[in-house]
Design an enzyme around this catalytic site. Structure first.
Site, PDB file in Angstrom:
ATOM      1  N   ALA A   1     -55.664 -14.235 -42.637  1.00  0.00           N
ATOM      2  CA  ALA A   1     -55.789 -15.654 -42.262  1.00  0.00           C
ATOM      3  C   ALA A   1     -57.247 -16.073 -42.080  1.00  0.00           C
ATOM      4  O   ALA A   1     -57.543 -17.255 -41.972  1.00  0.00           O
ATOM      5  CB  ALA A   1     -54.986 -15.934 -40.995  1.00  0.00           C
TER       6      ALA A   1
ATOM      7  N   ARG B   1     -68.522 -16.545 -44.291  1.00  0.00           N
ATOM      8  CA  ARG B   1     -69.763 -16.015 -44.867  1.00  0.00           C
ATOM      9  C   ARG B   1     -69.736 -15.893 -46.387  1.00  0.00           C
ATOM     10  O   ARG B   1     -70.765 -15.668 -47.021  1.00  0.00           O
ATOM     11  CB  ARG B   1     -70.081 -14.648 -44.241  1.00  0.00           C
ATOM     12  CG  ARG B   1     -70.734 -14.796 -42.869  1.00  0.00           C
ATOM     13  CD  ARG B   1     -71.352 -13.504 -42.432  1.00  0.00           C
ATOM     14  NE  ARG B   1     -70.357 -12.584 -41.908  1.00  0.00           N
ATOM     15  CZ  ARG B   1     -70.489 -11.262 -41.904  1.00  0.00           C
ATOM     16  NH1 ARG B   1     -71.563 -10.704 -42.430  1.00  0.00           N
ATOM     17  NH2 ARG B   1     -69.548 -10.490 -41.393  1.00  0.00           N
TER      18      ARG B   1
HETATM   19  C1  UD1 Z   1     -61.853  -6.127 -36.006  1.00  0.00           C
HETATM   20  C2  UD1 Z   1     -61.486  -5.204 -34.839  1.00  0.00           C
HETATM   21  C3  UD1 Z   1     -62.617  -4.207 -34.627  1.00  0.00           C
HETATM   22  C4  UD1 Z   1     -62.879  -3.435 -35.892  1.00  0.00           C
HETATM   23  C5  UD1 Z   1     -63.140  -4.368 -37.059  1.00  0.00           C
HETATM   24  C6  UD1 Z   1     -63.169  -3.600 -38.354  1.00  0.00           C
HETATM   25  C7  UD1 Z   1     -60.144  -6.507 -33.302  1.00  0.00           C
HETATM   26  C8  UD1 Z   1     -60.130  -7.275 -32.045  1.00  0.00           C
HETATM   27  N1  UD1 Z   1     -61.293  -5.984 -33.661  1.00  0.00           N
HETATM   28  O1  UD1 Z   1     -62.971  -6.882 -35.595  1.00  0.00           O
HETATM   29  O2  UD1 Z   1     -62.290  -3.313 -33.596  1.00  0.00           O
HETATM   30  O3  UD1 Z   1     -63.959  -2.540 -35.723  1.00  0.00           O
HETATM   31  O4  UD1 Z   1     -62.107  -5.365 -37.177  1.00  0.00           O
HETATM   32  O5  UD1 Z   1     -63.566  -4.436 -39.388  1.00  0.00           O
HETATM   33  O6  UD1 Z   1     -59.115  -6.373 -33.942  1.00  0.00           O
HETATM   34  N2  UD1 Z   1     -57.633 -12.172 -38.797  1.00  0.00           N
HETATM   35  C9  UD1 Z   1     -56.591 -13.056 -38.847  1.00  0.00           C
HETATM   36  N3  UD1 Z   1     -56.413 -13.916 -37.822  1.00  0.00           N
HETATM   37  C10 UD1 Z   1     -57.218 -13.946 -36.733  1.00  0.00           C
HETATM   38  C11 UD1 Z   1     -58.297 -13.040 -36.690  1.00  0.00           C
HETATM   39  C12 UD1 Z   1     -58.473 -12.170 -37.735  1.00  0.00           C
HETATM   40  O7  UD1 Z   1     -55.824 -13.047 -39.832  1.00  0.00           O
HETATM   41  O8  UD1 Z   1     -56.972 -14.763 -35.843  1.00  0.00           O
HETATM   42  C13 UD1 Z   1     -57.843 -11.234 -39.909  1.00  0.00           C
HETATM   43  C14 UD1 Z   1     -59.117 -11.508 -40.683  1.00  0.00           C
HETATM   44  O9  UD1 Z   1     -58.847 -12.327 -41.793  1.00  0.00           O
HETATM   45  C15 UD1 Z   1     -59.530 -10.108 -41.113  1.00  0.00           C
HETATM   46  C16 UD1 Z   1     -58.996  -9.213 -40.014  1.00  0.00           C
HETATM   47  O10 UD1 Z   1     -57.990  -9.942 -39.367  1.00  0.00           O
HETATM   48  O11 UD1 Z   1     -58.913  -9.729 -42.323  1.00  0.00           O
HETATM   49  C17 UD1 Z   1     -60.081  -8.780 -39.034  1.00  0.00           C
HETATM   50  O12 UD1 Z   1     -60.614  -9.896 -38.400  1.00  0.00           O
HETATM   51  P1  UD1 Z   1     -62.128  -9.992 -37.986  1.00  0.00           P
HETATM   52  O13 UD1 Z   1     -62.336 -11.289 -37.333  1.00  0.00           O
HETATM   53  O14 UD1 Z   1     -62.990  -9.639 -39.132  1.00  0.00           O
HETATM   54  O15 UD1 Z   1     -62.216  -8.844 -36.875  1.00  0.00           O
HETATM   55  P2  UD1 Z   1     -63.541  -8.171 -36.350  1.00  0.00           P
HETATM   56  O16 UD1 Z   1     -64.135  -9.045 -35.315  1.00  0.00           O
HETATM   57  O17 UD1 Z   1     -64.385  -7.749 -37.480  1.00  0.00           O
END
Ligand code: UD1
Ligand code: MG
Length: 446
Positions: A13, A18
């Site tokens: 989602a 970026r």
């Molecule tokens: C997350 C992890 C972190 C890990 C990292 C690895 C959590 C809280 N943290 O952080 O521990 O080291 O990934 O890359 O899980 N997404 C949604 N909906 C949301 C938020 C995210 O679908 O509301 C999806 C994003 O599209 C993505 C994935 O979940 O594919 C990860 O989200 P992202 O925001 O990149 O998490 P990080 O902060 O990088």
């Protein structure tokens, strides 16, 4: 053995700000396949009961891309834990384990996922198995905090971590396998009291520990867990994919004269004793049989090339084309939706579109099949063993019979009977002495 009763949730989602793109991040491509397509490919051999992608409303192209798998919608991005929760109703009647992967992390291998399922079903019955990695620079990632027994106690996000926790090299990849009988009760208890004000999926580890359950870590190389957040990370992922695929193609018995300049699509299939010259690019849907030679500077997509054929240099092979065994397709030849027969030859500067070229036909230099009249495309058949003289124009739809000849420079607009000679050009007229008379007549007078 993987648990065939497991389901997967693919988190997708995220907007991917970026990438600076009007397309969802997971629709960007590596080796011709979308990021989420790579993820689904790696899930496929696990024979999962169900796969659900969590997308934002309006991501219709992602919905199409993941079909026949379903999607769940997350209207507001409130964190990874919240995103998993959004898939709950899509999995309402389901009790198996839940695998969580990210749609922007394309290379997590089937073998690694299998190791996670194996760990989940080990005798100590961990409620959660987290995939860990040791990146050169772990800053930004969640860190895996282990207990004295080496099991996972909790995950702390970088932003919430103390200096001591930030010194931990073992980072969270984001991939998890969760016991299906407890997953929703864990998700229900998440809160957003943290640095980002989000519902962190990672917090389910501490919750499971509080319930007296064990949690485990399986490690994989950081390279496999590479995530794509920007165009330069996309390029790095492409480079990694290509390096691996070139190695695999060579290990399978093909020669790449200059591996670094050959680009494969995710589904390119290359046989044994194939030789591929420098600067060749494959688009999707290419299958190359054994003993084929692809010479330098070819662009090939959607084609099957049979054994012993020679293609290029500088050939462009477009979708829905087959090149028969032992055929020669030389320089500056474009084939589109063409069945090019076994042993047929087109060696110099031709366009053959929507055509069937019979076995051992010889297509002279500069032959053009006019397959398009500005409105419709039509097909042409050029018979087996026929000979098309150089610079001929074959206006579709037309059939040139087996064994027929077409004189050089002809414009063919009607069928040519088998074994006939068709001449369709202006007749040559010779005027003896004309040249000197002309020169005398036109001598400059000063
Ligand atoms: C997350 C992890 C972190 C890990 C990292 C690895 C959590 C809280 N943290 O952080 O521990 O080291 O990934 O890359 O899980 N997404 C949604 N909906 C949301 C938020 C995210 O679908 O509301 C999806 C994003 O599209 C993505 C994935 O979940 O594919 C990860 O989200 P992202 O925001 O990149 O998490 P990080 O902060 O990088
Ligand atoms: Mg991230």
């Amino acid at each position: 053995m993987p648990d065939t009763r497991a389901a997967a949730i693919v988190l997708a989602a995220g907007k991917g700000t970026r990438m600076k793109s009007s397309h969802p991040k997971v629709m960007h491509r590596i080796a011709g396949r979308t990021l989420i397509g790579h993820v689904l490919d790696n899930l496929a051999p696990l024979d999962l009961a169900r796969v659900v992608a969590v997308v934002a409303p309006g991501m219709d192209d992602v919905t199409q891309e993941v079909a026949p798998h379903g999607v769940a919608f997350q209207t507001e991005q409130r964190g990874t834990g919240h995103a998993v929760g959004c898939a709950r109703s899509a999995l309402a009647d389901f009790t198996g384990d839940i695998l969580v992967v990210y749609g922007d992390t394309p290379f997590v291998s089937t073998a690694t996922l299998r190791r996670m399922f194996e760990r989940r079903h080990a005798s100590d019955d961990p409620a959660i198995v987290v995939l860990g990695m040791r990146p050169v620079d772990p800053s930004g990632y969640g860190r895996l905090v282990l207990g004295a027994d080496g099991m996972l106690d909790r995950i702390v996000e970088h932003k919430d971590a103390t200096d001591a926790e930030r010194a931990i090299g073992l980072a969270n990849s984001g991939v998890m396998v969760i016991d299906g009988s407890v997953v929703w009760s864990l998700i229900d208890r998440l809160d957003n009291k943290n640095a980002k004000g989000e519902f962190y999926l990672t917090d389910i580890v501490a919750l499971a520990r509080r319930d007296g359950r064990r949690c485990a870590v399986v490690e994989a190389p950081a390279e496999e867990l590479l995530g794509v957040n920007s165009r330069s990370e996309l390029a790095a992922a492409e480079a990694l994919f290509q390096t691996r695929r070139r190695m695999a193609v060579m290990e399978n018995g093909a020669t790449l004269i200059d591996p670094a300049s050959v680009f494969f699509a995710a589904d390119t299939r290359v046989g044994r004793d194939v030789v591929i010259g420098p600067n060749v690019q494959f688009g999707p849907g290419v299958e190359i049989a054994d003993n084929v030679e692809i010479r330098a500077f070819c662009h090939i997509e959607g084609a099957r090339i049979e054994s012993g054929a020679i293609v290029g240099p500088f050939a462009r092979i477009r979708p829905r084309t087959t090149i028969g065994a032992g055929a020669h397709v030389g320089n500056f030849i474009e084939l589109k939706a063409t069945e090019f027969g076994a042993g047929a030859k087109a060696n110099h500067v031709s366009y053959l579109g929507d055509s069937t070229i019979g076995a051992k036909a010889n297509i002279g230099a500069g032959t053009i099949v006019c397959n398009y009249d500005g409105v419709n495309k039509s097909r042409t058949t050029i018979g087996a063993g026929s000979f098309i003289g150089s610079d001929s124009v074959i206006v579709s739809p037309v059939t040139v019979g087996d064994g027929a000849y077409v004189a050089a420079g002809s414009v063919i607009t009607r069928d040519v009977p088998p074994d006939a000679l068709a001449v369709a050009r202006g007749q040559q007229v010779d005027k003896p002495g004309w040249a000197s008379r002309f020169r005398a007549r036109s001598k400059k007078k000063d």
